[in-house]
Motif scaffolding. Structure first.
Motif, PDB file in Angstrom:
ATOM      1  N   ASP A  58       0.876  -1.172   0.000  1.00  0.00           N
ATOM      2  CA  ASP A  58       0.000   0.000   0.000  1.00  0.00           C
ATOM      3  C   ASP A  58       0.913   1.222   0.000  1.00  0.00           C
ATOM      4  O   ASP A  58       1.136   1.854   1.030  1.00  0.00           O
ATOM      5  CB  ASP A  58      -0.878  -0.051   1.263  1.00  0.00           C
ATOM      6  N   PHE A  59       1.407   1.553  -1.186  1.00  0.00           N
ATOM      7  CA  PHE A  59       2.491   2.525  -1.321  1.00  0.00           C
ATOM      8  C   PHE A  59       2.139   3.898  -0.731  1.00  0.00           C
ATOM      9  O   PHE A  59       1.051   4.433  -0.967  1.00  0.00           O
ATOM     10  CB  PHE A  59       2.847   2.692  -2.806  1.00  0.00           C
ATOM     11  N   ALA A  60       3.081   4.421   0.025  1.00  0.00           N
ATOM     12  CA  ALA A  60       2.941   5.798   0.512  1.00  0.00           C
ATOM     13  C   ALA A  60       4.339   6.383   0.604  1.00  0.00           C
ATOM     14  O   ALA A  60       5.328   5.654   0.746  1.00  0.00           O
ATOM     15  CB  ALA A  60       2.282   5.799   1.886  1.00  0.00           C
ATOM     16  N   TYR A  61       4.393   7.711   0.512  1.00  0.00           N
ATOM     17  CA  TYR A  61       5.694   8.366   0.493  1.00  0.00           C
ATOM     18  C   TYR A  61       5.678   9.502   1.504  1.00  0.00           C
ATOM     19  O   TYR A  61       4.775  10.343   1.493  1.00  0.00           O
ATOM     20  CB  TYR A  61       5.973   8.899  -0.922  1.00  0.00           C
ATOM     21  N   ASP A  62       6.638   9.476   2.399  1.00  0.00           N
ATOM     22  CA  ASP A  62       6.749  10.538   3.394  1.00  0.00           C
ATOM     23  C   ASP A  62       7.763  11.549   2.893  1.00  0.00           C
ATOM     24  O   ASP A  62       8.957  11.263   2.837  1.00  0.00           O
ATOM     25  CB  ASP A  62       7.188   9.919   4.735  1.00  0.00           C
ATOM     26  N   GLU A  63       7.281  12.751   2.493  1.00  0.00           N
ATOM     27  CA  GLU A  63       8.165  13.729   1.859  1.00  0.00           C
ATOM     28  C   GLU A  63       9.205  14.256   2.827  1.00  0.00           C
ATOM     29  O   GLU A  63      10.355  14.498   2.463  1.00  0.00           O
ATOM     30  CB  GLU A  63       7.350  14.888   1.279  1.00  0.00           C
ATOM     31  N   GLU A  64       8.805  14.458   4.086  1.00  0.00           N
ATOM     32  CA  GLU A  64       9.733  15.029   5.071  1.00  0.00           C
ATOM     33  C   GLU A  64      10.956  14.146   5.264  1.00  0.00           C
ATOM     34  O   GLU A  64      12.086  14.615   5.254  1.00  0.00           O
ATOM     35  CB  GLU A  64       9.017  15.178   6.420  1.00  0.00           C
ATOM     36  N   LYS A  88       1.075   1.882   3.840  1.00  0.00           N
ATOM     37  CA  LYS A  88       0.034   2.434   4.718  1.00  0.00           C
ATOM     38  C   LYS A  88      -0.717   1.340   5.476  1.00  0.00           C
ATOM     39  O   LYS A  88      -1.219   1.558   6.551  1.00  0.00           O
ATOM     40  CB  LYS A  88      -0.962   3.234   3.879  1.00  0.00           C
ATOM     41  N   SER A  89      -0.821   0.175   4.859  1.00  0.00           N
ATOM     42  CA  SER A  89      -1.497  -0.942   5.513  1.00  0.00           C
ATOM     43  C   SER A  89      -0.906  -2.222   4.963  1.00  0.00           C
ATOM     44  O   SER A  89      -0.056  -2.187   4.085  1.00  0.00           O
ATOM     45  CB  SER A  89      -2.997  -0.899   5.240  1.00  0.00           C
ATOM     46  N   GLU A  90      -1.384  -3.356   5.503  1.00  0.00           N
ATOM     47  CA  GLU A  90      -0.850  -4.611   4.977  1.00  0.00           C
ATOM     48  C   GLU A  90      -1.671  -5.085   3.770  1.00  0.00           C
ATOM     49  O   GLU A  90      -1.377  -6.117   3.184  1.00  0.00           O
ATOM     50  CB  GLU A  90      -0.782  -5.680   6.069  1.00  0.00           C
ATOM     51  N   ASN A  91      -2.688  -4.306   3.405  1.00  0.00           N
ATOM     52  CA  ASN A  91      -3.527  -4.710   2.281  1.00  0.00           C
ATOM     53  C   ASN A  91      -2.956  -4.206   0.959  1.00  0.00           C
ATOM     54  O   ASN A  91      -2.453  -3.087   0.886  1.00  0.00           O
ATOM     55  CB  ASN A  91      -4.938  -4.146   2.460  1.00  0.00           C
ATOM     56  N   PRO A  92      -3.069  -4.989  -0.111  1.00  0.00           N
ATOM     57  CA  PRO A  92      -2.493  -4.575  -1.400  1.00  0.00           C
ATOM     58  C   PRO A  92      -3.377  -3.544  -2.104  1.00  0.00           C
ATOM     59  O   PRO A  92      -3.923  -3.812  -3.170  1.00  0.00           O
ATOM     60  CB  PRO A  92      -2.411  -5.889  -2.174  1.00  0.00           C
ATOM     61  N   ASN A  93      -3.508  -2.350  -1.508  1.00  0.00           N
ATOM     62  CA  ASN A  93      -4.345  -1.313  -2.113  1.00  0.00           C
ATOM     63  C   ASN A  93      -3.621  -0.602  -3.242  1.00  0.00           C
ATOM     64  O   ASN A  93      -4.229  -0.149  -4.212  1.00  0.00           O
ATOM     65  CB  ASN A  93      -4.751  -0.284  -1.058  1.00  0.00           C
ATOM     66  N   ASN A  94      -2.311  -0.450  -3.087  1.00  0.00           N
ATOM     67  CA  ASN A  94      -1.527   0.243  -4.112  1.00  0.00           C
ATOM     68  C   ASN A  94      -0.155  -0.409  -4.193  1.00  0.00           C
ATOM     69  O   ASN A  94       0.844   0.143  -3.750  1.00  0.00           O
ATOM     70  CB  ASN A  94      -1.406   1.728  -3.731  1.00  0.00           C
ATOM     71  N   PRO A  95      -0.099  -1.610  -4.798  1.00  0.00           N
ATOM     72  CA  PRO A  95       1.160  -2.337  -4.814  1.00  0.00           C
ATOM     73  C   PRO A  95       2.206  -1.646  -5.692  1.00  0.00           C
ATOM     74  O   PRO A  95       1.883  -1.147  -6.767  1.00  0.00           O
ATOM     75  CB  PRO A  95       0.774  -3.697  -5.416  1.00  0.00           C
ATOM     76  N   TRP A 155      10.591   3.053  -8.960  1.00  0.00           N
ATOM     77  CA  TRP A 155       9.407   2.400  -8.404  1.00  0.00           C
ATOM     78  C   TRP A 155       8.406   2.212  -9.533  1.00  0.00           C
ATOM     79  O   TRP A 155       8.185   3.124 -10.323  1.00  0.00           O
ATOM     80  CB  TRP A 155       8.768   3.260  -7.313  1.00  0.00           C
ATOM     81  N   LEU A 156       7.808   1.028  -9.625  1.00  0.00           N
ATOM     82  CA  LEU A 156       6.757   0.773 -10.614  1.00  0.00           C
ATOM     83  C   LEU A 156       5.460   0.453  -9.889  1.00  0.00           C
ATOM     84  O   LEU A 156       5.469  -0.199  -8.854  1.00  0.00           O
ATOM     85  CB  LEU A 156       7.138  -0.417 -11.502  1.00  0.00           C
TER      86      LEU A 156
END
Lengths: 295, 471
Positions: free
Chosen positions: B329-335, B342-349, B366-367
């Motif tokens: 569940d891809f997320a990017y922390d800019e700081e 974000k979670s263990e679910n494949p929402n945004n692999p 990253w793809l």
């Protein structure tokens, strides 16, 4: 067609007949009615036994893994416990109230949605066969008949529940009888049931069976939890409520040794205890989420 | 005078002290207190099942409102079984048990040891709730012999005395049953002790491990490796069991390997590992499916699998690729410039790959599975990689715990079992019999007590009298 459900229907009919016969015996006090009632109760017990056996055959494991199966076990234990009591003490009219409770239990089990009655294989957490027993029985190729913590834990707990149900019935009869006895009234309808003193003692005897069985149920559950859940006690709602119930009956037992707490107050505690059992059994399963997947 | 006054004052002091002391003692010695504590424990325990335990504090405010939420937090109802007042209640029960035992046990023990009454006043018999007087057509001696025989057959202990035409018999059975309640009480103290030991020296936690991972535990000298995780199914498709193959490594050596499943933990030096959870890993894959294609030309796509962290040659090209990262569940922390799930679910692999041209690292993009081709995988090239699918890998959720108090709890439980058998199923019966001959018949008085189960006792008395009168 599921054979166990056929036997269940058969048993249900006999429980209704049994209750009617006991009620008839209570009211009319005819000996032959009492004999019929006892015979009916034995047939109902046989039918309930067949429900359990056929269910075990259908599911390939002890019939203790969902709410419906555990209800049948509760009914079986209550009926068996009652018949033992009747055999020892020879009071038949009490059967009217105990069998009413059983019939009510039958009714609520039959009204359960199908997903609580279904035949299902054991889920991972319920696979708790004793290794020593499995290896012992495998010598004769009978390892599939080995039992484990699931069977032991559920059966001991439900013998406890059954004893509490019987005690509850007796406590109610006690309050009824005591009410008229204390007013020195003679009520014809109550003559078939024994004196309040006897009822008080019998109610206590039932708890004297239920209390240690519930304790064994709790401890075996703790031993099992220590294998399956990572600790013997985790304050899961079912665990906590079993302890609450146990505390109430512990209070009952201590109340009986204290002067002035016998009789009426003890009867109220027995009723309170059974209310806790009902919540422990049904309330927790439906209202409070927890680790206990089923009953 | 001064001496006297001092003495008087001391006397007063001692008396005040003693009165208070004995007052407290009497309070702690009362059975009514026991009943009260038991009911209080039962009643308060309900709160802990109705109110969620150990939730974040804000949740109570949100759910119950400002006033009630704060009250719950203030009274520790959010973690009530470990609160000072609940533990205090349990301690109170323990003290109550100790005081009651100290007060009751010694006299009981003494009376159980010195209980035999060879001679007694026959009038005593009539004072019992269960008593009977019979007239038997046999000699007093014959009656006595018959009675002793019956009592011994019923496994009563007996003493008899007297002579001529007057005999006394005292019989008893099940004295040990009297100690059942004490056993039970001691067993409860043992269980509480075990729980105390566990709460001081024990701990419980959980970890998630990907297959192949090794973990070090801060309090222990060994490491744990997950070799394999798999699921067994029934023929019907239902899950039968979850299994993990674990290896314990100590001082660089593999000292133990065991397959665990639900209901079968691994125990190493008192630390137990339980199969608690499982799922598809959110930060690792077994392999990814990639497509290599020309950005413009149609019909140039080649699809191929790439194993995790293994350089793979791309068919018909100069490139090779390696999958080095995955987030379900891809997320990017800019700081912090950090990628996380974000979670263990494949929402945004998303996968991170490394592209090589020979030995040279060309790029590491990253793809995204849901957004194919939004960022070019290789800069300044007319070819691109697209991430089209993957085969996940399992993680195994393990719970681990250490509780040195557990064995004390089991000992306590066993003692409780013995105590119950003694208390509920062994009854202490005492029988007094007086036999006196007078002319043609013999008069027999029988009476006694039982500590529980009066039915059983009535049966006993009936059987004894029947056996004598049938003679």
């Amino acid at each position: 067609m599921i054979l166990s459900l056929v036997f269940f229907t058969f048993a249900f009919i006999f429980y209704i007949l049994t209750t009617t016969a006991y009620a008839g015996y209570w009211v009319f006090r005819k000996k032959w009615l009492g004999q019929i009632a006892t015979a009916m109760a034995c047939i109902a017990l046989g039918a309930t036994t067949m429900v359990l056996i056929s269910r075990a055959g259908e599911s390939g494991h002890g019939p203790f893994s969902n709410l419906w199966e555990s209800m049948v076990l509760f009914i079986w234990a209550t009926n068996a416990g009652y018949l033992l009591m009747e055999y020892r003490y020879k009071f038949k009219a009490i059967g009217a109230i105990v069998m009413s409770i059983v019939t009510l239990a039958m009714l609520s089990a039959s009204l359960l949605p199908y997903r609580f009655k279904d035949v299902e294989p054991l889920n991972p957490a319920l696979q708790s066969k004793w290794k020593w027993m499995t290896s012992l029985l495998s010598r004769w190729d009978l390892q599939n008949y080995a039992i484990g913590w699931l069977d032991f834990h559920v059966v001991t707990t439900f013998i406890g529940y059954a004893a509490f149900a019987i005690s509850f019935g007796l406590a109610i009869l006690y309050l009824l009888k005591n009410r008229y006895e204390s007013r020195q009234q003679r009520v014809k309808l109550l003559e078939a049931i024994p004196d309040s003193k006897v009822l008080d003692e019998m109610s206590y005897r039932a708890i004297a069976w239920g209390f240690p069985f519930l304790a064994v149920g709790i401890v075996s559950g703790a031993i099992w939890a220590n294998y399956a859940w990572g600790g013997y006690w985790s304050w899961d709602p079912k665990e906590t409520w079993s302890l609450i119930t146990w505390f109430i009956y512990a209070a009952y037992l201590h109340a009986r040794v204290t002067r002035g707490w016998r009789g009426k107050r003890a009867a109220y505690l027995s009723i309170l205890g059974f209310a806790a059992v009902v919540f422990l059994y049904w309330g927790v399963s439906f209202i409070l989420p927890g680790l206990h997947a089923y009953a | 005078m001064a001496e006297n006054a001092k003495q008087a004052a001391e006397g007063m002091d001692a008396r005040w002290y003693r009165t208070l002391g004995s007052g407290i003692w009497a309070f702690l010695n009362s059975l009514k207190l026991t009943i009260f504590i038991l009911i209080a424990l039962a009643a308060t325990s309900i709160f802990g099942t109705a109110i969620e335990q150990n939730a974040p504090l804000q949740k109570y405010i949100a759910e119950y409102g400002e006033t009630w939420g704060n009250l719950i937090i203030y009274t520790n109802l959010d973690n009530m079984y470990y609160s000072w007042w609940f533990r205090g209640l349990i301690l109170f029960l323990a003290v109550n048990i100790v005081v009651c035992t100290l007060e009751r046990f010694p006299p009981k023990w003494k009376s159980l040891l010195e209980h035999k009454q060879e001679r007694f006043d026959p009038k005593l018999i009539e004072k019992f709730a269960h008593h009977e007087t019979l007239s038997i057509g046999a000699s007093p001696e014959a009656v006595r012999d018959r009675l002793l025989q019956v009592l011994r057959k019923k496994r009563f202990g007996t003493v008899s005395s007297g002579g001529g035409d007057e005999f006394f018999i005292y019989a008893w059975k099940g004295r040990i049953g009297r100690l059942g309640s004490d056993m039970t009480h001691i067993s409860l103290l043992l269980i509480l002790l075990g729980a105390l030991v566990g709460s001081v020296y024990g701990y419980r936690d959980s970890i998630f491990m990907n297959v192949g991972n090794t973990v070090k535990f801060s309090n222990e000298s060994f490491m744990l490796r997950l070799d394999k995780f798999w699921i067994d199914y029934y023929d019907t498709g239902h899950i039968r069991q979850y299994n993990s193959l674990l290896t314990i490594i100590e001082d660089g050596k593999e000292v133990m390997q065991k397959q665990i499943w639900v209901n079968e933990p691994l125990d190493y030096k008192g630390l137990k590992f339980y199969q608690a959870n499982y799922g598809l890993s959110w930060n690792k894959l077994e392999e990814a499916q990639l497509t290599f294609r020309h950005k413009v030309k149609e019909g140039t796509e080649v699809s191929f699998p790439v194993k995790w962290n293994t350089a793979t040659d791309v068919p018909n090209s100069k490139y090779s690729v390696k999958v080095i990262g995955y987030t379900a569940d891809f997320a990017y922390d800019e700081e912090d410039n950090l990628v996380y799930s974000k979670s263990e679910n494949p929402n945004n692999p998303a996968i991170k790959i490394e592209v090589y041209e020979g030995e040279k690292l060309v790029s590491s993009p990253w793809l995204f599975l849901n957004y194919p081709g939004i960022f070019p995988a290789i800069p300044d090239s007319d070819h691109d990689f697209v991430y089209t699918g993957h085969k996940g890998t399992w993680f195994s959720g393990l719970q681990y715990s250490k509780d040195p108090g557990t064995n004390i709890v089991w000992v306590g439980s066993a003692v409780m079992g013995i105590g119950f058998i003694m208390a509920f199923f062994i009854y202490h019966r005492r029988v007094w019999i007086h036999i006196k001959g007078g002319g043609q018949s013999t008069e027999m008085k029988i009476g006694g007590t039982i500590n529980k189960n009066t039915f059983a006792f009535e049966r006993d008395i009936r059987e004894i009298t029947e056996s004598v009168s049938s003679n």
